[in-house]
Design a protein around this motif. Structure first.
Motif, PDB file in Angstrom:
ATOM      1  N   GLU A   1       0.813  -1.218   0.000  1.00  0.00           N
ATOM      2  CA  GLU A   1       0.000   0.000   0.000  1.00  0.00           C
ATOM      3  C   GLU A   1       0.841   1.260   0.000  1.00  0.00           C
ATOM      4  O   GLU A   1       0.418   2.292  -0.520  1.00  0.00           O
ATOM      5  N   LYS A   2       2.028   1.217   0.553  1.00  0.00           N
ATOM      6  CA  LYS A   2       2.862   2.418   0.680  1.00  0.00           C
ATOM      7  C   LYS A   2       3.914   2.541  -0.421  1.00  0.00           C
ATOM      8  O   LYS A   2       4.771   3.401  -0.366  1.00  0.00           O
ATOM      9  N   ARG A   3       3.856   1.698  -1.420  1.00  0.00           N
ATOM     10  CA  ARG A   3       4.878   1.683  -2.470  1.00  0.00           C
ATOM     11  C   ARG A   3       4.825   2.929  -3.350  1.00  0.00           C
ATOM     12  O   ARG A   3       5.800   3.280  -3.993  1.00  0.00           O
ATOM     13  N   GLY A   4       3.702   3.588  -3.431  1.00  0.00           N
ATOM     14  CA  GLY A   4       3.599   4.783  -4.272  1.00  0.00           C
ATOM     15  C   GLY A   4       3.524   4.398  -5.742  1.00  0.00           C
ATOM     16  O   GLY A   4       2.840   3.459  -6.117  1.00  0.00           O
ATOM     17  N   THR A   5       4.268   5.105  -6.565  1.00  0.00           N
ATOM     18  CA  THR A   5       4.232   4.837  -8.002  1.00  0.00           C
ATOM     19  C   THR A   5       5.361   3.909  -8.424  1.00  0.00           C
ATOM     20  O   THR A   5       5.724   3.848  -9.589  1.00  0.00           O
ATOM     21  N   GLY A   6       5.951   3.185  -7.474  1.00  0.00           N
ATOM     22  CA  GLY A   6       7.023   2.242  -7.779  1.00  0.00           C
ATOM     23  C   GLY A   6       6.509   1.022  -8.521  1.00  0.00           C
ATOM     24  O   GLY A   6       5.370   0.974  -8.984  1.00  0.00           O
ATOM     25  N   THR A   7       7.348   0.027  -8.630  1.00  0.00           N
ATOM     26  CA  THR A   7       6.953  -1.188  -9.335  1.00  0.00           C
ATOM     27  C   THR A   7       6.231  -2.136  -8.383  1.00  0.00           C
ATOM     28  O   THR A   7       6.510  -2.174  -7.192  1.00  0.00           O
ATOM     29  N   TYR A   8       5.305  -2.874  -8.950  1.00  0.00           N
ATOM     30  CA  TYR A   8       4.484  -3.800  -8.180  1.00  0.00           C
ATOM     31  C   TYR A   8       4.576  -5.192  -8.800  1.00  0.00           C
ATOM     32  O   TYR A   8       4.759  -5.320 -10.012  1.00  0.00           O
ATOM     33  N   ARG A   9       4.415  -6.208  -7.976  1.00  0.00           N
ATOM     34  CA  ARG A   9       4.298  -7.569  -8.502  1.00  0.00           C
ATOM     35  C   ARG A   9       2.881  -7.723  -9.055  1.00  0.00           C
ATOM     36  O   ARG A   9       1.902  -7.469  -8.353  1.00  0.00           O
ATOM     37  N   THR A  10       2.785  -8.125 -10.301  1.00  0.00           N
ATOM     38  CA  THR A  10       1.469  -8.212 -10.922  1.00  0.00           C
ATOM     39  C   THR A  10       0.594  -9.277 -10.277  1.00  0.00           C
ATOM     40  O   THR A  10      -0.624  -9.106 -10.220  1.00  0.00           O
ATOM     41  N   ASP A  11       1.209 -10.346  -9.774  1.00  0.00           N
ATOM     42  CA  ASP A  11       0.384 -11.376  -9.136  1.00  0.00           C
ATOM     43  C   ASP A  11      -0.252 -10.853  -7.853  1.00  0.00           C
ATOM     44  O   ASP A  11      -1.400 -11.184  -7.542  1.00  0.00           O
ATOM     45  N   ALA A  12       0.459 -10.003  -7.119  1.00  0.00           N
ATOM     46  CA  ALA A  12      -0.101  -9.424  -5.892  1.00  0.00           C
ATOM     47  C   ALA A  12      -1.230  -8.451  -6.235  1.00  0.00           C
ATOM     48  O   ALA A  12      -2.279  -8.447  -5.568  1.00  0.00           O
ATOM     49  N   LEU A  13      -1.031  -7.649  -7.277  1.00  0.00           N
ATOM     50  CA  LEU A  13      -2.082  -6.715  -7.689  1.00  0.00           C
ATOM     51  C   LEU A  13      -3.323  -7.466  -8.167  1.00  0.00           C
ATOM     52  O   LEU A  13      -4.446  -7.104  -7.820  1.00  0.00           O
ATOM     53  N   ALA A  14      -3.116  -8.514  -8.951  1.00  0.00           N
ATOM     54  CA  ALA A  14      -4.247  -9.280  -9.477  1.00  0.00           C
ATOM     55  C   ALA A  14      -5.018  -9.959  -8.346  1.00  0.00           C
ATOM     56  O   ALA A  14      -6.254  -9.961  -8.336  1.00  0.00           O
ATOM     57  N   ALA A  15      -4.296 -10.526  -7.388  1.00  0.00           N
ATOM     58  CA  ALA A  15      -4.957 -11.199  -6.264  1.00  0.00           C
ATOM     59  C   ALA A  15      -5.739 -10.197  -5.424  1.00  0.00           C
ATOM     60  O   ALA A  15      -6.875 -10.469  -5.012  1.00  0.00           O
ATOM     61  N   ALA A  16      -5.151  -9.038  -5.168  1.00  0.00           N
ATOM     62  CA  ALA A  16      -5.837  -8.017  -4.371  1.00  0.00           C
ATOM     63  C   ALA A  16      -7.079  -7.505  -5.098  1.00  0.00           C
ATOM     64  O   ALA A  16      -8.141  -7.344  -4.496  1.00  0.00           O
ATOM     65  N   ALA A  17      -6.949  -7.251  -6.403  1.00  0.00           N
ATOM     66  CA  ALA A  17      -8.096  -6.766  -7.175  1.00  0.00           C
ATOM     67  C   ALA A  17      -9.231  -7.799  -7.175  1.00  0.00           C
ATOM     68  O   ALA A  17     -10.400  -7.449  -7.022  1.00  0.00           O
ATOM     69  N   ALA A  18      -8.865  -9.068  -7.329  1.00  0.00           N
ATOM     70  CA  ALA A  18      -9.886 -10.116  -7.346  1.00  0.00           C
ATOM     71  C   ALA A  18     -10.568 -10.231  -5.981  1.00  0.00           C
ATOM     72  O   ALA A  18     -11.793 -10.346  -5.896  1.00  0.00           O
ATOM     73  N   HIS A  19      -9.777 -10.186  -4.907  1.00  0.00           N
ATOM     74  CA  HIS A  19     -10.361 -10.336  -3.581  1.00  0.00           C
ATOM     75  C   HIS A  19     -11.220  -9.128  -3.204  1.00  0.00           C
ATOM     76  O   HIS A  19     -12.274  -9.283  -2.580  1.00  0.00           O
ATOM     77  N   LEU A  20     -10.769  -7.940  -3.588  1.00  0.00           N
ATOM     78  CA  LEU A  20     -11.525  -6.729  -3.254  1.00  0.00           C
ATOM     79  C   LEU A  20     -12.642  -6.457  -4.261  1.00  0.00           C
ATOM     80  O   LEU A  20     -13.396  -5.497  -4.101  1.00  0.00           O
ATOM     81  N   ASP A  21     -12.720  -7.286  -5.294  1.00  0.00           N
ATOM     82  CA  ASP A  21     -13.758  -7.173  -6.319  1.00  0.00           C
ATOM     83  C   ASP A  21     -13.741  -5.808  -7.000  1.00  0.00           C
ATOM     84  O   ASP A  21     -14.748  -5.118  -7.085  1.00  0.00           O
ATOM     85  N   ILE A  22     -12.547  -5.427  -7.458  1.00  0.00           N
ATOM     86  CA  ILE A  22     -12.419  -4.180  -8.221  1.00  0.00           C
ATOM     87  C   ILE A  22     -11.901  -4.518  -9.609  1.00  0.00           C
ATOM     88  O   ILE A  22     -11.311  -5.581  -9.835  1.00  0.00           O
ATOM     89  N   ALA A  23     -12.114  -3.620 -10.529  1.00  0.00           N
ATOM     90  CA  ALA A  23     -11.670  -3.834 -11.908  1.00  0.00           C
ATOM     91  C   ALA A  23     -10.142  -3.897 -11.945  1.00  0.00           C
ATOM     92  O   ALA A  23      -9.477  -3.064 -11.322  1.00  0.00           O
ATOM     93  N   PRO A  24      -9.570  -4.854 -12.650  1.00  0.00           N
ATOM     94  CA  PRO A  24      -8.109  -4.950 -12.733  1.00  0.00           C
ATOM     95  C   PRO A  24      -7.468  -3.681 -13.314  1.00  0.00           C
ATOM     96  O   PRO A  24      -6.337  -3.360 -12.993  1.00  0.00           O
ATOM     97  N   GLU A  25      -8.210  -2.962 -14.150  1.00  0.00           N
ATOM     98  CA  GLU A  25      -7.682  -1.731 -14.740  1.00  0.00           C
ATOM     99  C   GLU A  25      -7.343  -0.688 -13.682  1.00  0.00           C
ATOM    100  O   GLU A  25      -6.457   0.139 -13.880  1.00  0.00           O
ATOM    101  N   LEU A  26      -8.042  -0.717 -12.543  1.00  0.00           N
ATOM    102  CA  LEU A  26      -7.776   0.258 -11.481  1.00  0.00           C
ATOM    103  C   LEU A  26      -6.405   0.058 -10.847  1.00  0.00           C
ATOM    104  O   LEU A  26      -5.851   0.988 -10.268  1.00  0.00           O
ATOM    105  N   VAL A  27      -5.859  -1.158 -10.948  1.00  0.00           N
ATOM    106  CA  VAL A  27      -4.531  -1.421 -10.402  1.00  0.00           C
ATOM    107  C   VAL A  27      -3.513  -1.650 -11.522  1.00  0.00           C
ATOM    108  O   VAL A  27      -2.500  -2.307 -11.342  1.00  0.00           O
ATOM    109  N   GLY A  28      -3.816  -1.106 -12.706  1.00  0.00           N
ATOM    110  CA  GLY A  28      -2.859  -1.125 -13.806  1.00  0.00           C
ATOM    111  C   GLY A  28      -2.753  -2.414 -14.571  1.00  0.00           C
ATOM    112  O   GLY A  28      -1.794  -2.625 -15.313  1.00  0.00           O
ATOM    113  N   LEU A  29      -3.734  -3.299 -14.422  1.00  0.00           N
ATOM    114  CA  LEU A  29      -3.699  -4.575 -15.128  1.00  0.00           C
ATOM    115  C   LEU A  29      -4.734  -4.585 -16.239  1.00  0.00           C
ATOM    116  O   LEU A  29      -5.739  -3.878 -16.180  1.00  0.00           O
ATOM    117  N   SER A  30      -4.494  -5.408 -17.209  1.00  0.00           N
ATOM    118  CA  SER A  30      -5.444  -5.574 -18.296  1.00  0.00           C
ATOM    119  C   SER A  30      -6.666  -6.302 -17.776  1.00  0.00           C
ATOM    120  O   SER A  30      -6.569  -7.147 -16.889  1.00  0.00           O
TER     121      SER A  30
END
Length: 137
Positions: A49-78
């Protein structure tokens, strides 16, 4: 409504950790709860959460988006891969294509491998005499 605007603004800036934090808080979920759901520690969620605009692991972003039920586009994923037309013989075509590519590669490198010599005509092998470099023999 203001929370949605904050989420979209953070997403537009590329601060995907902030997006996850805002949605998590909106859902009244702790970092520990999210971490347990994602198989991460609470401190790993905090760092995410505190990483800012740095690089993120896509698997962590995808898992978080899926669990929080948000569009993957909001976390920079297709939102998903475009689907090609399904064919019954896709595997066969893939093998033919790869087989042809391997054959072409073999033909294009045959001149370099012919009779153990490289293109310059020097024999392939050790560069220095048997005694080693600078042995004076």
């Amino acid at each position: 409504m203001q929370q949605t605007a904050r989420i979209r603004e953070a997403s537009r800036r590329g601060d995907y950790g902030r997006v996850i934090e805002l949605v998590r808080r909106d859902r009244r979920m702790t970092q520990l709860q999210l971490g347990q759901a994602l198989g991460m520690s609470q401190s790993a969620v905090s760092r995410l959460e505190k990483r800012g605009t740095g690089t993120y692991r896509t698997d962590a972003l995808a898992a978080a988006a899926a669990h929080l039920d948000i569009a993957p586009e909001l976390v920079g994923l297709s939102g998903g891969r475009p689907r090609s037309r399904a064919r019954d013989d896709d595997d066969m075509h893939r093998r033919v294509l790869l087989g042809g590519a391997v054959a072409a590669l073999r033909l294009s490198t045959a001149g370099y491998r012919r009779r153990g010599r490289c293109r310059t005509g020097r024999p392939a092998g050790p560069r220095w005499p048997a005694g080693g470099r600078g042995s004076g023999r």
